[in-house]
Structure formats: structure tokens, C-alpha cells
Enzyme design. Structure first.
Site, PDB file in Angstrom:
ATOM      1  NE  ARG A  11      -2.882   0.575   3.888  1.00 32.61           N
ATOM      2  CZ  ARG A  11      -2.037   0.740   4.355  1.00 32.61           C
ATOM      3  NH1 ARG A  11      -1.429   1.673   4.018  1.00 32.61           N
ATOM      4  NH2 ARG A  11      -2.786  -0.040   5.300  1.00 32.61           N
ATOM      5  CE1 TYR A  49     -16.532   9.611 -16.213  1.00 32.78           C
ATOM      6  CE2 TYR A  49     -16.422   9.818 -13.784  1.00 32.78           C
ATOM      7  CZ  TYR A  49     -16.313   9.840 -14.912  1.00 32.78           C
ATOM      8  OH  TYR A  49     -16.641   8.018 -14.913  1.00 32.78           O
ATOM      9  CG  ASP A  55      -9.650  15.070 -15.357  1.00 32.85           C
ATOM     10  OD1 ASP A  55      -8.991  14.989 -16.156  1.00 32.85           O
ATOM     11  OD2 ASP A  55     -10.676  14.664 -14.699  1.00 32.85           O
ATOM     12  CE  LYS A  76     -12.313   7.108 -18.589  1.00 30.96           C
ATOM     13  NZ  LYS A  76     -13.260   8.428 -17.669  1.00 30.96           N
TER      14      LYS A  76
HETATM   15  C1  LIG Z   1     -13.349   9.105 -16.625  1.00 35.49           C
HETATM   16  C2  LIG Z   1     -13.067  10.479 -15.954  1.00 35.49           C
HETATM   17  C3  LIG Z   1     -13.044  10.418 -14.707  1.00 35.49           C
HETATM   18  C4  LIG Z   1     -13.170   8.990 -12.998  1.00 35.49           C
HETATM   19  O1  LIG Z   1     -12.466   7.960 -13.613  1.00 35.49           O
HETATM   20  P1  LIG Z   1     -12.444   6.863 -13.079  1.00 35.49           P
HETATM   21  O2  LIG Z   1     -11.288   5.910 -13.780  1.00 35.49           O
HETATM   22  O3  LIG Z   1     -13.299   6.292 -13.930  1.00 35.49           O
HETATM   23  O4  LIG Z   1     -12.437   6.875 -11.980  1.00 35.49           O
HETATM   24  C5  LIG Z   1     -12.338  11.857 -14.194  1.00 35.49           C
HETATM   25  N1  LIG Z   1     -12.260  13.162 -15.299  1.00 35.49           N
HETATM   26  C6  LIG Z   1     -12.510  12.623 -15.972  1.00 35.49           C
HETATM   27  C7  LIG Z   1     -12.505  13.311 -17.939  1.00 35.49           C
HETATM   28  C8  LIG Z   1     -13.378  11.374 -16.794  1.00 35.49           C
HETATM   29  O5  LIG Z   1     -12.837  11.298 -18.392  1.00 35.49           O
END
Ligand SMILES: *Cc1c(COP(=O)(O)O)cnc(C)c1O
Length: 378
Positions: free
Chosen positions: A46, A98, A170, A195
Site C-alpha cells: 500500500r 465528469y 483534470d 482513458k
Molecule cells: C473517467 C473520468 C474520470 C473518472 O475516472 P475513473 O477512472 O472512471 O474513476 C474523471 N475525469 C474524467 C474527465 C473522466 O473521463
């Protein structure tokens, strides 16, 4: 070293004992100590794991930061940023984020006494107007999901610096290949590595990168304290995806630009949103802070929700699914699928209509994608 080289080599030196060229999967929870408290730098997974370390080092390099931390999901990374705050603090967040980001802020962290104001961050003046004495942090997403709004990174960084606020971007939709927010003075970059970074729709993960030692120390403390860290195998899969990020992004960009132009010229389509199109109201800003755009396109079909539903049922190469950023092309309805957790009035206020369709254009042959969209629109 340049981006393509860093993606393959940073943090990924051959393993010293055997010379293994690929970072091994250190699938272990604990590490032997030679005497109580005397260890190799690794005590418990961890806290530290060599496979995860490799990914953290590589991601920090690609974002141009000094510290990387990876998490079990993008939202675990988001939650860890919120662990920097305490009850009574106030956060300014972009209105088009998101859906899960909105949900964890509004439904989880509000319960802890953290307050949020959601603003249209395309106008940085609105962020400034929303600043209160208790404001600690500004969270933006650019390009945003799903409306592909662009936020001026230089202006947000300058405002936050001058007012002593932590700025977070983000960067999931652009990936570090096309946009590096830290270079504009942003404090923390957040990612869903699920992604583009992972890129193959086979692993869920998240990341934070910063060059501020103070923020890194606290985030790393919270990563270990809360424990939402990435498993060794997931770290390895993400690292494997990362190696080809550059060539994938080039193809996503080329394919998406062709698809966006095709849609713009189609009579059944009433509006196309893609930052590299001349019709995007913020094209110049996008091109001043990004070196290209990913495969994300949103558009509206004339005929609203019902026409959109019929179209979504008819595509064959595009897969109807949530998520984005993988090699395969995906299509979805934000109002029904990814953004259903945002209340309808909040969606409408930010311009997210029921007939909106979101594409994640993959790296298949572009002609197959265009033919598929043409037959489904017909
Ligand atoms: C998918 C996504 C998230 C969240 O990520 P997870 O891996 O699904 O928890 C946050 N911000 C954006 C822009 C996303 O597309």
C-alpha cells in the site's frame, strides 16, 4: 529526452537482477527486512511497490512534473485531492465536469462540510467572482466533458497563484501528449488513466502529478493513509499502454478531425463540437495551449433524443458504451449514460442537451468509421 522516448524509458530501466527489459509485476504485499525496521525502501505494497513506482515516475516525466502518484481509479485520485481540505473550506469547480466528479463533490464531500460553487470556467472572471475567504481550491477540466469547453490555463494559474489557491486540472481529455498544464503554472494535474493513458479499455486507474513538494508530501501521505493505490498488475497494464500513447494520440487526432469535418457537412447533424474546428468558439485558445486534440467529439442530431436513440442503435463499428480513450471507437448519450448523475436542470444550464451524442474516436481505419456513421445517419 522527448515525450515518445520518456514514455518508453522513464522509470523503466532494465531490472538489475535479470536484466528484464520490461518492468516486472511485483505481485507482493510485503517485503523481507534484514533487521527490524531495516528494509530495502519497500515495506508494504500500500505504501510502496516497484511496479507502481515505475508508472509514477513515467507519468511525472510526461506531465513535466517532479512527482507522480497513481490510484485505483480516477475518482480515487480526485478523492485524494479533496483530502487536502478540511471542513469549512470552499472549492470552485467548473460546471461542465465528469459526472462522477460532480457526484463525489456534491454528494460526498459536501457531507464533510466542504462547500462547492460550480461556475462556467470559460470565463475566468466567474472563478474570480466566486472566490470567498474560505476558498482553497479551484478544479477545472479542459477540454471539458462532454461539451469540450476550453479553460484558459495561463489565466487560471495566474489567478490561483495571486490569491493563494490550489489549482487542479483534470487533463484526461487531452492527455499529456497534447496538453501539459503544469507548464502554465497549474499546481496539480489529475487523470483518469482508464482513458487515453491506459488506452486499451482493460484497466481502471487514476493519477496525480505535481511539482510542489508540499502538496506531493500531503497527497502521498493520504495515498497511503486512505489506501486507494493502484495494484501491481494494473500499474503494469497502464505502463504498457503508456508506451504507445504518442502514436495512439496522433491517430486519434487525425481520425477525429476527419470525423468532425464529415459530421459538420452532414445534413442530419445540427451542431458539432470539436476544438480544432473553425466553428468552435474557443479554437484559438485551444490551439494556444494544446498541440493537438484527442478523439473526443460531441454533436447533436437534428430530431433530438429519439433521433439520437435510433442512430445509437444503428452504429456497427462504433460500440455503444460508456468510457473513452481506448483504441476502439465508442459512442454514447451523455444525458442517459455518463452524465445521468447530474440533475437535468444543471445539465441544461451548462448546455448539455438530451439529444447530444458523444464520440470517442478510436484508431481504426478512418474510412470504416466514416462509412459506419454515414450508414447510421442515413
Ligand atoms: C473517467 C473520468 C474520470 C473518472 O475516472 P475513473 O477512472 O472512471 O474513476 C474523471 N475525469 C474524467 C474527465 C473522466 O473521463
Amino acid at each position: 529526452m522527448r515525450f515518445e522516448t520518456e514514455a518508453i524509458h522513464c522509470g523503466q530501466e532494465p531490472e538489475p537482477r535479470t536484466g528484464a527489459v520490461v518492468v516486472p509485476i511485483y505481485q507482493t504485499s510485503t517485503y523481507a527486512q534484514s533487521s527490524p525496521g531495516v528494509h530495502t525502501g519497500y515495506e508494504y505494497t500500500r505504501t510502496q511497490n516497484p511496479t507502481r513506482d515505475a508508472l509514477q515516475v513515467a507519468l511525472a516525466a510526461l506531465e513535466g512534473g517532479t512527482h507522480g502518484l497513481v490510484f485505483a481509479s480516477g475518482l480515487a485520485a480526485t478523492a485524494t485531492v479533496m483530502n487536502l481540505l478540511r471542513a469549512g473550506d470552499h472549492v470552485i469547480c467548473m460546471d461542465d465536469v465528469y459526472g462522477g466528479t460532480y457526484r463525489i463533490f456534491d454528494k460526498v464531500f459536501r457531507q464533510y462540510g466542504i462547500d462547492f460553487t460550480f461556475v462556467d470556467a470559460r470565463d475566468v472572471g466567474r472563478i474570480e467572482d466566486a472566490i470567498q475567504p474560505a476558498t482553497r481550491l479551484v478544479w477545472v477540466e479542459t477540454p471539458s466533458n462532454p461539451l469540450l469547453k476550453i479553460v484558459d490555463l495561463r489565466a487560471v494559474a495566474a489567478l490561483c497563484r495571486s490569491r493563494g489557491l490550489i489549482s487542479v486540472v483534470d487533463n484526461t481529455f487531452a492527455s499529456p501528449f497534447f496538453q501539459r498544464p503544469l507548464a502554465f503554472g497549474i499546481d496539480i494535474v489529475a487523470h483518469s488513466t482508464t482513458k487515453y493513458i491506459g488506452g486499451h479499455s482493460d484497466v481502471v486507474g487514476g493519477a496525480l502529478v505535481t511539482s510542489r513538494d508540499d502538496l506531493h508530501d500531503r497527497l502521498k501521505f493520504c495515498q497511503n493513509a486512505a489506501g486507494a493505490c493502484t495494484a501491481p498488475f494494473d500499474s503494469w497494464l497502464t505502463l504498457r499502454g503508456l508506451k504507445t500513447l504518442a502514436i495512439r494520440m496522433e491517430r486519434h487526432f487525425g481520425n477525429a478531425l476527419a470525423v468532425a469535418r464529415f459530421l459538420e457537412g452532414h445534413s442530419a447533424v445540427s451542431r458539432v463540437i470539436y476544438p480544432w474546428l473553425e466553428s468552435h468558439p474557443q479554437q484559438a485558445l485551444a490551439q494556444s495551449q494544446m498541440t493537438g486534440m484527442s478523439g473526443m467529439i460531441s454533436f447533436e442530431i437534428a430530431g433530438g433524443l429519439e433521433a439520437a436513440r435510433r442512430f445509437l442503435e444503428r452504429v456497427r463499428v462504433f460500440t455503444l458504451a460508456e468510457s473513452l480513450g481506448g483504441v476502439e471507437s465508442l459512442i454514447e448519450s451523455p444525458a442517459i449514460m455518463t452524465h445521468a448523475s447530474i440533475p437535468p436542470d444543471v445539465r441544461a444550464a451548462s448546455g448539455l442537451t438530451d439529444g447530444l451524442v458523444r464520440l470517442s474516436v478510436g484508431i481504426e481505419h478512418v474510412e470504416d468509421l466514416l462509412e459506419d456513421l454515414a450508414q447510421a445517419l442515413a
